[in-house]
Every structure is written in C-alpha cells, then in structure tokens.
Design an enzyme around this catalytic site. Structure first.
Site, mmCIF file in Angstrom:
data_model
loop_
_atom_site.group_PDB
_atom_site.id
_atom_site.type_symbol
_atom_site.label_atom_id
_atom_site.label_comp_id
_atom_site.label_asym_id
_atom_site.label_seq_id
_atom_site.Cartn_x
_atom_site.Cartn_y
_atom_site.Cartn_z
ATOM 1 N N TYR A 159 0.885 -1.308 -0.052
ATOM 2 C CA TYR A 159 0.007 -0.064 0.016
ATOM 3 C C TYR A 159 0.964 1.248 -0.130
ATOM 4 C CZ TYR A 159 -3.275 3.673 1.002
ATOM 5 O OH TYR A 159 -4.148 4.756 1.088
ATOM 6 N N ARG A 206 2.252 8.535 12.745
ATOM 7 C CA ARG A 206 1.863 9.719 13.521
ATOM 8 C C ARG A 206 0.336 10.089 13.431
ATOM 9 N NH1 ARG A 206 3.172 14.910 10.522
ATOM 10 N NH2 ARG A 206 1.403 14.111 9.287
ATOM 11 N N ARG A 219 -10.496 4.665 7.806
ATOM 12 C CA ARG A 219 -9.689 3.910 7.054
ATOM 13 C C ARG A 219 -8.345 3.841 7.755
ATOM 14 N NH1 ARG A 219 -8.441 4.733 1.250
ATOM 15 N NH2 ARG A 219 -7.780 2.272 1.308
ATOM 16 N N PHE A 279 15.072 19.692 -1.908
ATOM 17 C CA PHE A 279 13.630 19.093 -1.899
ATOM 18 C C PHE A 279 13.450 17.933 -1.466
ATOM 19 C CE2 PHE A 279 10.929 16.546 -4.830
ATOM 20 C CZ PHE A 279 9.753 17.386 -4.515
HETATM 21 C C1 RWZ Z 1 5.858 15.320 -3.410
HETATM 22 C C2 RWZ Z 1 5.697 15.334 -5.961
HETATM 23 C C3 RWZ Z 1 0.097 14.174 -2.451
HETATM 24 C C4 RWZ Z 1 3.739 14.386 -4.706
HETATM 25 C C5 RWZ Z 1 0.090 11.804 -2.704
HETATM 26 C C6 RWZ Z 1 3.023 14.127 -3.390
HETATM 27 C C7 RWZ Z 1 -0.953 11.638 -2.114
HETATM 28 C C8 RWZ Z 1 -0.596 9.753 -0.471
HETATM 29 C C9 RWZ Z 1 -0.164 10.472 0.590
HETATM 30 C C10 RWZ Z 1 1.994 13.160 -3.892
HETATM 31 C C11 RWZ Z 1 5.293 12.703 1.487
HETATM 32 C C12 RWZ Z 1 2.975 12.422 2.417
HETATM 33 C C13 RWZ Z 1 3.239 13.702 0.445
HETATM 34 C C14 RWZ Z 1 4.045 10.473 1.551
HETATM 35 C C15 RWZ Z 1 4.574 11.704 -0.778
HETATM 36 N N1 RWZ Z 1 -1.138 10.275 -1.597
HETATM 37 N N2 RWZ Z 1 1.036 10.662 0.960
HETATM 38 C C16 RWZ Z 1 4.896 15.193 -4.913
HETATM 39 C C17 RWZ Z 1 0.708 12.965 -3.130
HETATM 40 C C18 RWZ Z 1 4.302 11.858 2.311
HETATM 41 C C19 RWZ Z 1 4.606 12.975 0.125
HETATM 42 C C20 RWZ Z 1 2.327 12.904 1.089
HETATM 43 C C21 RWZ Z 1 3.534 10.840 0.165
HETATM 44 C C22 RWZ Z 1 2.129 11.317 0.265
#
Ligand code: RWZ
Length: 365
Positions: A159, A206, A219, A279
């Site tokens: 996942y 967290r 969920r 970044f």
């Molecule tokens: C950083 C280009 C918001 C995209 C994915 C982020 C949503 C899952 C949430 C893509 C750090 C928390 C933001 C682990 C990646 N789906 N988890 C760019 C996005 C952690 C980032 C957030 C994942 C995501």
C-alpha cells in the site's frame, strides 16, 4: 511608414503577447495557489526547485492530490470510485473533466480541475508521460486496496508503495529527464521506493488518532499482523488502560519504519543539484525527527505529535549538502538509540530499534 501607426503597432504586439501568456499564467497561478492552500511545506520546497523542474513537480503533486481526494472521500460509492481511480490517468488529458468531491480546498481543486489539466498539457511530453504512468499505477493500486484491508506487513509495504513509493519513483524519472541529475536515476526505483515508504510510514504512525477518529468510516493503515499482537481492535489503543500495549505496538512500527532510512541516505548521496537535494532532504529529516518524537510516546494516542515550527524552519534554512543531512540524521538517530537502550529490559523490540538507530548513526560519521 506613418509615425502615428507606431503606437497601435506596439500596442498590438503587446496585446498579442499578453493573449499568449495570460492563459498559461492563469492555470499555473491556480496550481501554485492551490499548492499553497493544501500543503505549506511542500509549496515552499517545490517553489525552490530549479525552473526546469518546478512546474512539472507542482503539477505532479496536484494530480496525485486529486487522485488522493477521490480515494479518501467516503461519500463516493465504491461502484463509482473504483472506475474513477482506475481511469484517472486518462482524465488528466481531458480538458473537460472535473468532479464534485472532497472537503475544504480540495472541493475547489476538484471542481476547477481543468486548470490543472491545462498546466499538465503544457508540460514537456516526457514529463507528461512520467506523471501519467505513475498516476495509472497508483490509481490501480489504490483501487485494489479499496476492497481489501492492510493485514500483513507485506500489504502495508505494498500500500505504501502505491501511495508514496511510486511518487519517489516518478520524481527520479523527472530528475533524470530534466538532465539536472544523472541518467542513473532512471534505474533507482528500489532506493526511491524506500524514500517514499519512509515518509509514508512515518505519517501513518503519527496520524493514528486523526485517522481513527475519521467520520463516518475510518480507514486504518496499521498492519493487523503487527497490532494484532497488542490488541483485539485498533480502537482499544485509545483507552488509557491500554497505554502499555499501545506504546508497544507503536514502538514496533517505529522499528519497522527505521529500516528504510539507510536507503534514503544512499539515495540522497547521489543527488548533484543543491535545490533538488534540498527538496528531497527536508521531508526525510522531518520524517526521522517525527519518528524520534513518536517513539515510546503515548501522546500519539491522545493528540497530534508534530515537530515544532522553529525546528522545522531550521532545516528548511540549513540542509544544503550531505554534511548537513548527516548531522541532522545523526542527531535524531542518536535520540532514538538512547531512548531504545533505556527500554531494552521492558520492550522486546527496543533492541532492534537501538541496532537500527546505531547503524544509522555510524552511516552518518
Ligand atoms: C511530492 C510530487 C500528495 C507528490 C500523494 C506528493 C498523495 C498519498 C499521501 C503526492 C510525502 C505524504 C506527500 C508520502 C508523498 N497520496 N502521501 C509529490 C501526493 C508523504 C509526500 C504525502 C507521500 C504522500
């Protein structure tokens, strides 16, 4: 030929230029404004990326945010949600596509989604392909998990691969494609996946309370293979009398997440561009800092455990090179190692946490 024609000519050229520039500005302005509304911290690091990558990463973020909004919205019937998740990679090319779902700023993102589409269609085709491919794989993975729970540790890793590992993999491809980083990044899927898993698992740990208190149907992403050793139901961890098993489970999850950190250091050591480095590094430092804060901390079950604003700001400012990164990782792995050492008589997973933290410390020296 006639001097009085000069002014209208200049005016015409000016208007033509504006006509061309304005729509672009409008959709990108929407994207950056939306990015600021949904994630302050990512907005800051994305805005500091080199111009060649900035727009592509901003659009990538919003495309996946939109996909995430569909996945998260419990008001959408599964029979509608599944096909949207599985075909989202096609919707991102459709200028007319938008949807009514989500909450707060996300409602706007989804309703005015054609703005993101416009910005997406202006990206280089190579960037578009990477974003579409990752969106396809993520949407399919999310759909798989709509109907099944996270039971085993293998499910948990899978996942997290779908929702975060794939983000790392897509970013690698954007970096290599921009030529700001080496071609080697095309073949770093495994390290990139670890980067994503480290962030995602830290967030899942967290956000226990925030996720379990979700209305109408929470969920949960903590794998039953682990929590089942400590409780009959996940909600039981909220009861004060279950503090001990709750913290035991939390600590085992922290030990699990810590496995990914060495790979993330290995990945970041390969980055050459200082802005791309920052970044990547800032979220990773925040993750290990958050893990150190959560470790053995019962407050995870009663509120939100977050790094202090001042500490966060320090890393956004500092982190310029590998030396800075090692110092930050060394600080937090040191804190984890000494906390774990003090727990070794009481907590059966403390030994492995200490070993993993000490190993990380060594990597930083
Ligand atoms: C950083 C280009 C918001 C995209 C994915 C982020 C949503 C899952 C949430 C893509 C750090 C928390 C933001 C682990 C990646 N789906 N988890 C760019 C996005 C952690 C980032 C957030 C994942 C995501």
């Amino acid at each position: 030929e006639h001097p009085d024609e000069l002014v209208p000519l200049i005016q015409m050229a000016y208007l033509a230029k504006r006509a061309k520039v304005l729509p672009k500005d409008e959709s990108l302005a929407f994207c950056y404004d939306m990015l600021n509304r949904v994630s302050r911290s990512f907005a800051v690091v994305i805005q500091r990326l080199p111009p060649e990558l900035r727009d592509a990463v901003c659009v990538f973020y919003l495309v996946l945010r939109a996909l995430d909004t569909v996945e998260d919205d419990m008001a959408i019937a599964v029979s509608i949600k599944l096909p949207v998740l599985r075909t989202f990679h096609e919707k991102i090319y459709d200028r007319k596509w938008s949807m009514e779902c989500g909450q707060d700023a996300y409602v706007d993102l989804m309703k005015r989604y054609p703005m993101v589409t416009d910005a997406f269609l202006r990206l280089k085709p190579g960037y578009q392909k990477v974003i579409a491919d990752i969106t396809h794989r993520m949407g399919d993975g999310m759909a798989d998990f709509i109907e099944k729970e996270v039971l085993t540790v293998r499910d948990y890793d899978l996942y997290c691969h779908y929702v975060a590992g794939l983000v790392g993999i897509g970013l690698c491809q954007l970096f290599a494609s921009s030529q700001l980083e080496s071609k080697e990044f095309y073949e770093m899927e495994d390290l990139a996946n670890h980067m994503g898993l480290f962030l995602q698992k830290t967030n899942i740990i967290r956000d226990f309370l925030e996720d379990i208190d979700e209305e109408p149907a929470p969920r949960m992403f903590w794998p039953k293979e682990i929590w089942g050793k400590y409780a009959k139901k996940l909600e039981d961890f909220k009861a004060p009398e279950n503090a001990q098993p709750a913290v035991g489970c939390l600590n085992e999850l922290v030990a699990d997440a810590l496995q990914h950190a060495p790979y993330s250091l290995q990945y970041m050591a390969k980055l050459r561009n200082p802005d791309v480095f920052r970044f990547c590094a800032i979220p990773q430092v925040m993750a290990i800092g958050t893990l150190a804060l959560c470790y053995n901390n019962h407050r995870v079950f009663t509120g939100v455990v977050k790094m202090r604003r001042g500490e966060t700001a320090k890393y956004v400012q500092l982190l310029g090179n590998m030396g800075d990164l090692y110092r930050a990782f060394e600080l937090f792995s040191g804190r984890l190692a000494s906390q774990a050492a003090a727990l070794e008589q009481k907590d059966e997973h403390a030994q492995i946490t200490r070993e993993r933290a000490v190993y990380l410390q060594r990597l930083c020296q």
